[in-house]
Structure formats: C-alpha cells, structure tokens
Design a protein around this motif. Structure first.
Motif, mmCIF file in Angstrom:
data_model
loop_
_atom_site.group_PDB
_atom_site.id
_atom_site.type_symbol
_atom_site.label_atom_id
_atom_site.label_comp_id
_atom_site.label_asym_id
_atom_site.label_seq_id
_atom_site.Cartn_x
_atom_site.Cartn_y
_atom_site.Cartn_z
ATOM 1 N N ASN A 68 1.133 -1.087 -0.009
ATOM 2 C CA ASN A 68 0.087 0.052 0.032
ATOM 3 C C ASN A 68 1.036 1.082 0.405
ATOM 4 O O ASN A 68 1.681 1.763 0.761
ATOM 5 C CB ASN A 68 -0.569 -0.102 1.226
ATOM 6 C CG ASN A 68 -1.693 1.167 1.101
ATOM 7 O OD1 ASN A 68 -1.182 2.196 1.679
ATOM 8 N ND2 ASN A 68 -3.021 0.858 0.929
ATOM 9 N N LYS A 69 0.965 1.929 -0.834
ATOM 10 C CA LYS A 69 1.637 3.348 -1.581
ATOM 11 C C LYS A 69 1.852 3.845 -0.020
ATOM 12 O O LYS A 69 2.279 4.991 0.410
ATOM 13 C CB LYS A 69 1.631 3.808 -2.484
ATOM 14 C CG LYS A 69 2.374 3.058 -3.927
ATOM 15 C CD LYS A 69 0.832 1.687 -4.093
ATOM 16 C CE LYS A 69 2.056 1.075 -5.231
ATOM 17 N NZ LYS A 69 1.506 0.232 -5.801
ATOM 18 N N ARG A 70 0.491 4.690 0.247
ATOM 19 C CA ARG A 70 0.029 5.299 1.103
ATOM 20 C C ARG A 70 0.630 4.980 2.946
ATOM 21 O O ARG A 70 1.482 6.327 3.251
ATOM 22 C CB ARG A 70 -1.402 5.512 1.474
ATOM 23 C CG ARG A 70 -1.941 6.819 1.909
ATOM 24 C CD ARG A 70 -2.984 6.730 2.978
ATOM 25 N NE ARG A 70 -3.052 4.907 4.281
ATOM 26 C CZ ARG A 70 -4.142 5.053 5.096
ATOM 27 N NH1 ARG A 70 -5.434 5.620 4.971
ATOM 28 N NH2 ARG A 70 -4.176 4.385 5.807
ATOM 29 N N ASN A 71 1.018 4.119 3.239
ATOM 30 C CA ASN A 71 1.068 3.195 4.529
ATOM 31 C C ASN A 71 2.672 3.230 4.279
ATOM 32 O O ASN A 71 3.441 3.551 5.047
ATOM 33 C CB ASN A 71 1.120 1.602 4.322
ATOM 34 C CG ASN A 71 -0.406 2.043 5.167
ATOM 35 O OD1 ASN A 71 -1.330 2.923 5.374
ATOM 36 N ND2 ASN A 71 -0.746 1.083 5.346
ATOM 37 N N TYR A 117 1.390 6.787 -6.409
ATOM 38 C CA TYR A 117 0.767 7.190 -5.545
ATOM 39 C C TYR A 117 -0.129 8.460 -5.828
ATOM 40 O O TYR A 117 -1.473 8.099 -6.410
ATOM 41 C CB TYR A 117 1.082 7.332 -4.116
ATOM 42 C CG TYR A 117 -0.106 8.027 -3.009
ATOM 43 C CD1 TYR A 117 -1.358 6.208 -2.243
ATOM 44 C CD2 TYR A 117 -0.684 9.037 -2.889
ATOM 45 C CE1 TYR A 117 -2.295 7.100 -1.921
ATOM 46 C CE2 TYR A 117 -1.870 9.348 -2.666
ATOM 47 C CZ TYR A 117 -2.744 8.362 -1.343
ATOM 48 O OH TYR A 117 -4.195 8.259 -0.905
ATOM 49 N N THR A 176 -0.176 12.314 5.251
ATOM 50 C CA THR A 176 0.396 10.985 5.108
ATOM 51 C C THR A 176 -1.349 10.333 5.412
ATOM 52 O O THR A 176 -2.120 9.653 4.715
ATOM 53 C CB THR A 176 1.223 10.442 4.527
ATOM 54 O OG1 THR A 176 1.618 11.637 4.597
ATOM 55 C CG2 THR A 176 1.115 9.338 3.402
ATOM 56 N N LEU A 177 -1.222 9.956 6.608
ATOM 57 C CA LEU A 177 -2.709 9.063 6.784
ATOM 58 C C LEU A 177 -3.457 9.601 6.894
ATOM 59 O O LEU A 177 -4.446 8.480 6.701
ATOM 60 C CB LEU A 177 -1.687 9.102 8.211
ATOM 61 C CG LEU A 177 -0.202 7.174 8.163
ATOM 62 C CD1 LEU A 177 -0.084 7.667 9.364
ATOM 63 C CD2 LEU A 177 -0.871 6.631 7.411
ATOM 64 N N LYS A 181 -6.597 5.503 1.332
ATOM 65 C CA LYS A 181 -6.214 4.418 1.030
ATOM 66 C C LYS A 181 -6.563 3.289 -0.055
ATOM 67 O O LYS A 181 -7.928 3.190 -0.660
ATOM 68 C CB LYS A 181 -6.135 3.534 1.885
ATOM 69 C CG LYS A 181 -5.155 1.870 1.393
ATOM 70 C CD LYS A 181 -5.239 0.743 3.562
ATOM 71 C CE LYS A 181 -5.363 1.136 3.986
ATOM 72 N NZ LYS A 181 -5.315 -0.271 5.229
ATOM 73 N N GLU A 183 -6.980 1.503 -4.044
ATOM 74 C CA GLU A 183 -6.817 0.495 -4.958
ATOM 75 C C GLU A 183 -5.111 -0.349 -5.193
ATOM 76 O O GLU A 183 -5.053 0.951 -5.707
ATOM 77 C CB GLU A 183 -8.261 -0.040 -5.997
ATOM 78 C CG GLU A 183 -9.431 0.103 -4.894
ATOM 79 C CD GLU A 183 -9.556 -0.958 -4.031
ATOM 80 O OE1 GLU A 183 -9.204 -1.910 -4.820
ATOM 81 O OE2 GLU A 183 -10.743 -0.610 -3.484
ATOM 82 N N GLU A 184 -5.357 -1.084 -4.794
ATOM 83 C CA GLU A 184 -3.916 -1.622 -5.497
ATOM 84 C C GLU A 184 -3.677 -2.646 -6.610
ATOM 85 O O GLU A 184 -3.080 -2.479 -7.418
ATOM 86 C CB GLU A 184 -3.118 -2.467 -4.305
ATOM 87 C CG GLU A 184 -2.625 -2.056 -2.486
ATOM 88 C CD GLU A 184 -1.841 -1.118 -3.557
ATOM 89 O OE1 GLU A 184 -0.601 -1.446 -3.639
ATOM 90 O OE2 GLU A 184 -2.478 0.283 -2.153
ATOM 91 N N GLU A 439 -0.330 -5.251 3.935
ATOM 92 C CA GLU A 439 0.513 -4.148 3.731
ATOM 93 C C GLU A 439 1.693 -3.553 5.454
ATOM 94 O O GLU A 439 2.000 -4.920 5.775
ATOM 95 C CB GLU A 439 -1.237 -3.090 4.486
ATOM 96 C CG GLU A 439 -1.916 -2.971 3.120
ATOM 97 C CD GLU A 439 -3.161 -2.472 3.811
ATOM 98 O OE1 GLU A 439 -3.498 -2.219 4.460
ATOM 99 O OE2 GLU A 439 -4.194 -2.716 3.088
#
Length: 440
Positions: A68-71, A117, A176-177, A181, A183-184, A439
C-alpha cells in the motif's frame, strides 16, 4: 473543491516535508563542517545520496508495486524522522554517515512510491496542474527552508534545526495517513525466493523497455539532462569562488536568484498549465535549461552568471513538470515503481561516474573548461530530446501507449505482466506472493 481535498492534503504534506528537507541539508552540512573541519567530510555527504540509490533501487520497485503506497510513504516519513532526531547523538563518529545513508535510502524509495500514488490519486486531466503546483511548493520550500534554518541558527544551534526537520517529517507522515487508501489493482504473480522475485521484476522492466523503446529513449534522454545538472552543480561553488572570485555573500545572492527564477517559473507554469502540452514543456524546457548552463559556463562577471542561473532555474520548473506528467501518462501504473527504481539505479551510477570525470577534468584541465564541456554535452542531449519529441511518429506511438494503458484499466487485466511472453519466467509463475502484497 471537494475533488481537490485529497490532492491539496497531499500537497500540504509534500510542502512540509520539502521545507524540512532544506533545513536538514543546511544544518547537517554545518554540523559536519564544524565537527570534522574538512570540506571533504561535507563532500562525503553528497556521495551518500547516489550511493543510497545504488543500494536500494535494484529491489525497491519490487516492494513499491506490492504494498500500500500510502502506508509506505507514511512509514518512510516516520522512519526518516526517527533517524534524523538521532543524528545529534552521533555527530562525533563515523556512525553518523551510516545513519545519513539510511536516511537517503528512505528518500530513494519515497520518490517512486509517491509518483505511483500521485498517478493513482490524480485523474489524468489534472496531473499536469498538480505537478505544476507541486513544483511551486518545491520552489517555495527552496526559499523558506534556508530562511527558517538561518532563524534556528540565530536562536540556537544546527542541532535544533535537525529536530525541527524531524518534527516536519512526523507531521508529513501524519498528514499522509489522512489520505485515502487507494486500490492496489490486480495482484502480481510471483513465486520462488525473494531474489527470484526481484530478478523476474527486472525482466518485466526489460520487456517493457524493449516493447516501448520510444518511451524509454525519451525517459533516458531527460534523465541524462538531470544527471548533467547534478554533475555540473558539483563545481558550482568552486566556479563561483575560484574562477569568478565571488565572495561568500555574493555567492549566496546567486543561490537566491536561482530560487527566485524557479519560483517565477513555477508560478507561470501553474497559471498556464491548462494551455501547455507536457511534451512541449519537457522538450523546450530542457533546451532552455541547457542554454542557461551555457550562459553560466561562459560568464565572466556577476551579472552574466546571475542571468544564467535565473534562466536555467526558470526553465527547470517547466521541464520537470512536463517530465513528471509524461512519466505518469506513459508508464503503466502497475509497474511504475519498478521502472522508476531501476532507471533511478542507472541515474545514480551515471551521477557518480560523471561527477568523478568532471572532477578529474577540472583538476587536469580547468574548472571553466569542465563546466563548459558538461554544458555543451547537456545541450546536445536536450537538442536530441527536443527533435525526437517534435516528430509526429513519436507522438502517435505515445498516444497508442496511452490508449493501451486506458484499455487495460477498463478490461481489468492482470497488469503489464500478461504482455510478457508465455515462455518467460512470469508466464510460468502460478501463485501470488501474499507476503509481498501485505500492507506495512
């Protein structure tokens, strides 16, 4: 306005991180110079950046495209914040360089992850404007960061500035959090050991590069221009002080002029982003950047070198926006992390090799001769890039790639890996690497 809520939140996080980055850079240089009292000790800090790319970019893309890019972005912000906060306790030993290397490794992973992202978050029609705004924020950070660092030095020591940078990264991670989130996409099929996974990913990038050679030629030509800017900039201070005999304060004015040129370019780029084509920005902007370096290399006084600095930084704002949009529009998002990382590895190798070459040239020949030679080489590269972009056949091929990428999204195919020959390693793989997809 609602559709811009998440992009504006992302820009806020980028801005906070960029300001902190400039504070960190200036503070770390001063701490190392005060502690070691050696210019070579400071030079070592700049060698660590391409060195970190060599250590990470071979495998980083395999991670980026599977998590997961955001995480991942938030984790890298927190990771770097903790390490930077620990630097004041390590400033008296070589351990500090090891920590800085890990910080740079985190940054080397962060950039391709953030590009992937952004491509997922921002619709195609808004990407150029977003990239222009991102450049404007970067130019603002270029002016604000050093000013904040100077204020911190007046109030205390460079150590306080490091803590402020750590706080900025923590804040960026928290921001950022709050982003969605995303979709991958489809799962990436892998099997075997982690080394086999990485090797198969290299094959994916190699297959894409062969099938879409015209895209990657343009990519490499622009990257080569960026490499030359880094290489020539390594002699910037020496050229200003030893060739033009400028004082420290006058050299500081030059840096401010360059920052002002970038801000002005970013403002105009943002204002007219809806009217300018990214291919035009990428090609024409690159040529003007190289012309700015030519003026810089041929200057004999403060006025001419200031014109060169302003011209190249002004044009760089347009060129980088065009390139980032080109990258997002013509590289499939499901392999974007791997492509960016592996070609970033090539960039790091070129920066190290050419920096050594231009340094030897400056010692054996002259600083002006080395800068002029590098500037002429850059001009030749950008002219080739410009004329390649002007050809209608290239434009048609690039549009075809965009159509393929769009069709792949609508038909929910497994991703670019399906285009690899059925007899290849990827065609023979039969299970999903669940751990790689988990993730952070």
């Amino acid at each position: 306005m609602k559709k811009w809520k998440d992009p504006l939140l992302l820009l806020l996080g980028i801005g906070v991180s960029n300001i902190g980055g400039w504070i960190y850079l200036i503070a770390l240089n001063l701490i190392v110079l005060d502690e070691w009292e050696s210019p070579m000790a400071v030079v070592m800090l700049y060698v660590l950046k391409p060195g970190a790319a060599l250590l990470t970019n071979g495998w980083a893309g395999s991670v980026i495209d599977r998590v997961n890019k955001r995480n991942l972005m938030a984790f890298l912000d927190f990771f770097r914040a903790v390490l930077i906060a620990g630097l004041p306790f390590l400033s008296t030993g070589w351990w500090m360089y090891a920590v800085v290397l890990f910080i740079n490794m985190g940054s080397a992973i962060f950039y391709p992850a953030s590009m992937t992202y952004i491509t997922n978050l921002i619709p195609a029609g808004n990407r150029q404007r977003f990239n222009a705004l991102r450049g404007l924020i970067g130019s603002g950070a270029f002016l604000i960061g050093p000013g904040v660092a100077g204020l911190m030095f007046m109030m205390g020591t460079p150590t306080i500035a490091l803590y402020l940078n750590a706080l900025a990264l923590l804040l960026s991670g928290v921001i950022t959090l709050f982003l969605p989130k995303l979709e991958e996409g489809e799962r990436t099929y892998t099997s075997g050991t982690k080394w086999e996974v990485v090797k198969s990913d290299w094959m994916v990038v190699w297959s894409f590069s062969r099938r879409r050679a015209y895209v990657m030629v343009l990519y490499v030509l622009f990257t080569a221009m960026l490499v030359m800017t880094a290489v020539i900039d390594s002699l910037e201070a020496a050229f200003s002080k030893e060739v033009l005999y400028l004082s420290d304060s006058t050299y500081g004015y030059l840096v401010s002029i360059a920052g002002g040129g970038f801000v002005l370019g970013s403002l105009l780029n943002t204002a007219f982003s809806h009217k300018l084509k990214h291919m035009t920005l990428m090609g024409a902007g690159s040529v003007v950047v190289s012309l700015g370096y030519i003026v810089y290399a041929c200057s004999y006084d403060f006025v001419t070198i200031a014109i060169g600095f302003a011209l190249l930084s002004f044009a760089l704002a347009f060129a980088t926006t065009g390139f980032e949009t080109f990258y997002q529009e013509h590289i499939p998002v499901d392999i974007m992390g791997r492509v960016g990382s592996l070609y970033g590895l090539l960039e790091g190798v070129l920066v190290i090799l050419l920096t050594v070459v231009i340094g030897i040239g400056a010692e054996a020949w002259s600083i002006r001769g080395a800068v002029a030679g590098g500037s002429i080489l850059m001009l030749l590269l950008t002219l080739v890039l410009y004329f390649c972009l002007k050809k209608n056949s290239w434009e048609k091929q690039l549009k075809n790639i965009q159509n393929v990428i769009i069709n792949k999204k609508h038909t929910h195919t497994r991703g670019f890996e399906d285009e690899v020959d059925s007899g290849s390693v990827l065609g023979q793989m039969g299970r999903t690497d669940e751990q790689g997809r988990s993730e952070l």
